[in-house]
Design an enzyme around this catalytic site. Structure first.
Site, mmCIF file in Angstrom:
data_model
loop_
_atom_site.group_PDB
_atom_site.id
_atom_site.type_symbol
_atom_site.label_atom_id
_atom_site.label_comp_id
_atom_site.label_asym_id
_atom_site.label_seq_id
_atom_site.Cartn_x
_atom_site.Cartn_y
_atom_site.Cartn_z
ATOM 1 C CG ASP A 490 -1.988 -0.928 1.253
ATOM 2 O OD1 ASP A 490 -2.679 -0.982 0.236
ATOM 3 O OD2 ASP A 490 -2.173 -1.633 2.263
HETATM 4 C C1 BGC Z 1 0.072 0.904 6.419
HETATM 5 C C2 BGC Z 1 -0.303 -0.259 5.550
HETATM 6 C C3 BGC Z 1 -1.779 -0.303 5.435
HETATM 7 C C4 BGC Z 1 -2.322 1.014 4.952
HETATM 8 C C5 BGC Z 1 -3.829 0.943 4.921
HETATM 9 C C6 BGC Z 1 -0.485 2.168 5.859
HETATM 10 O O1 BGC Z 1 -0.144 3.216 6.676
HETATM 11 O O2 BGC Z 1 1.453 0.990 6.542
HETATM 12 O O3 BGC Z 1 0.198 -1.456 6.060
HETATM 13 O O4 BGC Z 1 -2.162 -1.296 4.552
HETATM 14 O O5 BGC Z 1 -1.882 2.062 5.775
HETATM 15 O O6 BGC Z 1 -4.467 2.128 4.976
HETATM 16 C C1 NOJ Z 2 -1.826 -4.150 5.204
HETATM 17 C C2 NOJ Z 2 -2.965 -4.284 4.267
HETATM 18 O O1 NOJ Z 2 -4.067 -4.798 4.958
HETATM 19 C C3 NOJ Z 2 -2.617 -5.185 3.127
HETATM 20 O O2 NOJ Z 2 -3.677 -5.234 2.220
HETATM 21 C C4 NOJ Z 2 -1.355 -4.714 2.469
HETATM 22 O O3 NOJ Z 2 -1.058 -5.574 1.426
HETATM 23 C C5 NOJ Z 2 -0.226 -4.613 3.457
HETATM 24 N N1 NOJ Z 2 -0.624 -3.751 4.512
HETATM 25 C C6 NOJ Z 2 1.061 -4.101 2.847
HETATM 26 O O4 NOJ Z 2 1.018 -2.749 2.577
#
Ligand code: BGC
Ligand code: NOJ
Length: 817
Positions: A490
């Protein structure tokens, strides 16, 4: 290092012996609609279906102590005026004994203070929208004691978002009702509008008193540690009019020496069916009839006991579908118990509600839920089926997907939009896993709408093809998939650098002219398309199979030509066409995700890229605490990379051990014929194998956490964000399907062990399409050849087809070198 508890594998429990665990070590109660989170010190919150819109009780995130607010019972000895709480928090008094048993769907906390022993079991009975707290109190004095008990929950004003922010309204809307005849406190805020729902908190004893206004119960300048009502031993019969409604029963108990008393509390949710909706001006009358029936039923200890036994049976039966007996205790207990349990929790809650997820911002993730199904589908395939249909119904006609939907409405969440370009492909993986598990090919014919719009229905198979098309419609300058807003990672936001469209690349597929491309999606496309191909071949749809073979080949060529960095796969090209995840970069030279995905998809098989790639992963990314996301981490913020570089080095997406991705490498190692390495990686992040590191690891030793701080972090080895992570599903897939080697296929159950040499034998029992496969794997004796026997008969294939319909069990004996 300190130990805070131990596993009791026979009881399927983790037993915590010290209440002051490094972080709250929690459990989830509820299997279907009503959920309750509970920590080892009674903290947590409850909600019905949707942690944002139907939050029953209030929790305070980001607090000190970390775990603030919960399901508390205070005990006061009336003669001495001494008081404490049965779960240690919130009073944190000195205790004579403490033990918390987290079991499957229940938590029991025992404690003793002032020679008064208490044992509270919390659970949600199957198919009920309520939770039970059953408390047994025993007097170990040699004299009679007079006790006062005070229960405590703080109600949330339903929408957890408004509840945490909109105080000018909140302080005025709270409403309660008390029914002394049934010892029930009703929380009915919002009921006067159109909402139609309310909460109830009841108790099996007659009430000496009650409180429903927080300020009265606690006292203006007091705290939860010593509420004024508990201090004084007298409830105030307060009625909440606005401010902060709570539920607190005051009960008097007299106990002879060694006498035990059992009391039951019931906290629950009720809503009127649409047809029952009382119309104004009666709208303030609660429909208590149904609730009263439930309350009466569960006030009877016998019924509570029955419900508890039913819950235990339910879990025993679910977990009996896949059991193993191997030489390694950590593998056994994670696979037999906790990993499967966590898969159920992630399936139910996606990434919405934990002690790290507020239940507000994130509903059901499209990408997340599809992956959760991979670890869950064998447990309750019918539920997986429904989830697949729900997810597909949020898909857009382009094949794109809303990134999240709210569980209550099942509608796509518009704010987050749809251009996470990996999203649609995950639907293929979940559906194929479901098909292999069940053989229910009819699901492909289900008519499913787009964006939940009536009359837009197309078959699920069409939805899946659109998922592939979505990628193929969005290829960048190197013929690789455009990343869009982000892919699995993400935080790798490669298009955020310039607001200006990239003029050199304008197609209809990419109206904004953003050209960042993802090697992860490229690998994922090949992985998913190969599965579709296999499906088309199985369904004898030869034209389709040929069509996608061509697309797969082209994508593989693009990867090998533009995505191979010499010793590993690149991660991406950014919006200016620069490489990401290359030895040419100063930081972020190698990323795990593209290695994992491309190798699982067997990209570059002919060129034998796997061994070299895996060696690079080992050299650059592997640590004793697991495999890092990338290395070196970014030491400063990079506009052209986005959020990934907003994290300090070694944390989260900036080079932590993002546990979700580790199983991809385990799978690749197993596929590439290196079981030792696969298993070695498996153990590095197995929570049970890390139990002895609890002071460093800090999260629960029975559950996977999302992230473990990487080598460059000051707290290398420290885990965060336990419970709601794709790690659960993928680790289950890695260990069960690739290392233990038991994987469902269209044609039967395939058994291909890839276990370490030190394992001389192991057993697996696997329910597959209604048949129990009792599998024994052994090493060959000297001079013997590897072999496979099914019910005593030698067979040549590792895929064991379903037996004759009359047979409900097959015995498989596999001899491996
Ligand atoms: C996090 C991710 C997460 C995303 C979702 C980010 O700040 O690091 O792991 O999936 O937010 O909103
Ligand atoms: C958490 C999110 O839930 C998942 O969808 C994503 O792939 C990982 N973060 C990595 O960013």
């Amino acid at each position: 290092m300190k130990k805070y508890g131990y596993f009791d594998d026979l009881r399927k429990e983790y037993i915590i012996t010290h209440p002051d665990t490094p972080l709250p070590w929690i459990n989830y109660l509820g299997t279907d609609s009503y959920f309750s989170l509970i920590s080892n010190t009674g903290g947590g919150y409850s909600f019905y279906k949707d942690a944002r819109y139907r939050r029953l009780t209030r929790y305070r995130y980001n607090n000190t102590p970390f775990d603030s607010n919960g399901k508390y019972i205070y005990i006061r000895e009336n003669k001495t005026g001494k008081f404490w709480s049965t779960t240690w928090q919130p009073t944190r008094h000195t205790m004579e004994m403490y033990q918390c048993q987290h079991g499957l769907g229940y938590t029991t906390i025992q404690s003793q203070a002032e020679k008064i022993h208490s044992n509270v079991t919390y659970f949600v009975p199957l198919n009920e929208n309520l939770e039970i707290w059953k408390i047994k109190i025993t007097n170990h004095h040699t004299h009679t004691v007079d006790l006062s008990l005070f229960s405590f929950v703080e109600f949330c004003l339903w929408d957890a978002q408004g509840d945490a922010t909109n105080f000018q309204r909140n302080f005025n809307i709270g409403e309660v009702e008390i029914d002394s005849a049934t010892s029930t406190i009703y929380h009915k805020t919002e009921y006067r509008e159109r909402r139609n729902h309310f909460a109830f908190f009841s108790c099996s004893e007659p009430l000496k008193g009650y409180d429903t206004q927080r300020e009265k119960f606690i006292g203006s300048y007091h705290s939860m540690e010593s509420p004024v009502v508990v201090e004084n031993g007298n409830s105030l019969k307060s009625h909440a009019h606005g401010w902060a409604p709570i539920g607190s029963h005051h009960i008097e108990v007299t106990l002879e020496p060694e006498q035990t008393k059992e009391i039951i509390f019931i906290l629950g949710y009720s809503e009127n069916k649409k047809s029952e909706k009382f119309s104004p001006p009666d709208s303030q009358i609660l429909n208590k009839e149904k609730v009263n029936q439930k309350i009466t039923y569960y006030k009877d200890p016998k019924n509570v006991e029955d419900a508890f036994i039913a819950l235990k049976r339910y879990w025993d039966q679910l977990l009996s579908k896949f059991t193993i007996d191997t030489p390694d205790v950590h593998t056994n207990r994670m696979v037999n118990i906790w990993n499967q349990y966590q898969c159920m929790v992630t399936f139910n809650l996606s990434r919405s509600a934990s002690f790290f997820e507020s239940g507000i911002g994130r509903g059901m993730g499209f990408r997340d839920s599809n992956q959760d199904i991979l670890g869950f589908v064998h447990l309750i395939p019918e539920k997986a089926r429904q989830r697949i249909l729900d997810l597909a119904s949020t898909q857009m006609p382009s094949g794109g997907a809303y990134h999240q939907y709210q569980p209550l409405t099942k509608r796509g969440n518009h704010e987050l939009g749809s251009n996470f370009n990996d999203d649609p492909l995950w639907l293929i993986l979940s559906t194929v896993a479901y098909l292999k598990e069940t053989g229910d090919f009819d699901i492909l014919k289900e008519d499913i709408p787009f964006e939940n719009q009536k009359n837009s229905e197309k078959s699920l198979l069409t939805h899946l093809e659109l998922s592939l098309k979505y990628t193929l419609d969005r290829l960048g300058p190197h013929g690789l998939p455009l990343i869009g807003r982000a892919d699995w990672n993400d935080c790798l936001n490669l298009n955020c650098f310039s607001e200006e469209p990239n003029q050199s690349f304008q197609t209809t597929a990419n109206k904004e002219g953003k050209i960042a491309e993802s090697l992860f999606i490229a690998g994922q496309f090949v992985y998913a398309a190969k599965q579709m191909n296999e499906l088309f071949i199985y369904l004898k749809m030869v034209d389709k199979a040929n069509h996608y073979s061509g697309a797969i080949q082209k994508m593989e060529e693009a990867i090998v030509q533009h995505g191979w960095d010499g010793e590993w796969f690149l991660r991406a090209y950014d919006d200016r066409g620069h490489k990401v995840g290359s030895h040419e970069n100063n930081e972020g030279q190698i990323y795990i995700e593209s290695q994992g995905m491309c190798l699982m998809a067997e990209v570059g098989k002919k060129m034998k890229l796997a061994t070299k790639t895996l060696a690079s992963v080992h050299r650059h990314l592997a640590t004793p605490h697991g495999i890092m996301l990338h290395h070196p981490p970014y030491t400063r913020y990079h506009l052209e990379l986005g959020e990934i570089s907003s994290y300090p080095p070694g944390y989260k997406e900036n080079g932590s051990i993002f546990c979700h991705t580790n199983p991809w490498i385990m799978i690749a190692e197993a596929m590439n014929g290196n079981p030792e390495q696969a298993y070695n990686y498996y153990l590095r992040i197995n929570p049970s194998a890390r139990e002895h590191l609890s002071d460093l690891h800090r999260c629960e030793p029975y559950i996977y956490a999302q992230t473990i701080a990487g080598y460059d972090a000051p707290t290398f080895g420290e885990a965060k964000n336990s419970w709601l992570t794709g790690t659960a599903a993928w680790n289950f897939v890695a260990i069960s399907q690739y290392i233990l080697g038991i994987h469902p296929t269209f044609n039967g159950l395939t058994i291909e062990p890839k276990v370490p040499q030190t394992w001389l034998e192991y057993k697996v029992s696997r329910l597959f399409r209604g048949v129990i496969y009792s599998i024994e794997v052994k090493r060959v004796e000297e001079g013997e050849n590897p072999s496979c026997e099914v019910d005593g008969i030698q067979v040549n294939s590792s895929t064991i087809p379903l037996p004759d319909v009359s047979k409900k069990e097959v015995k498989v004996l596999i001899k491996i070198p």
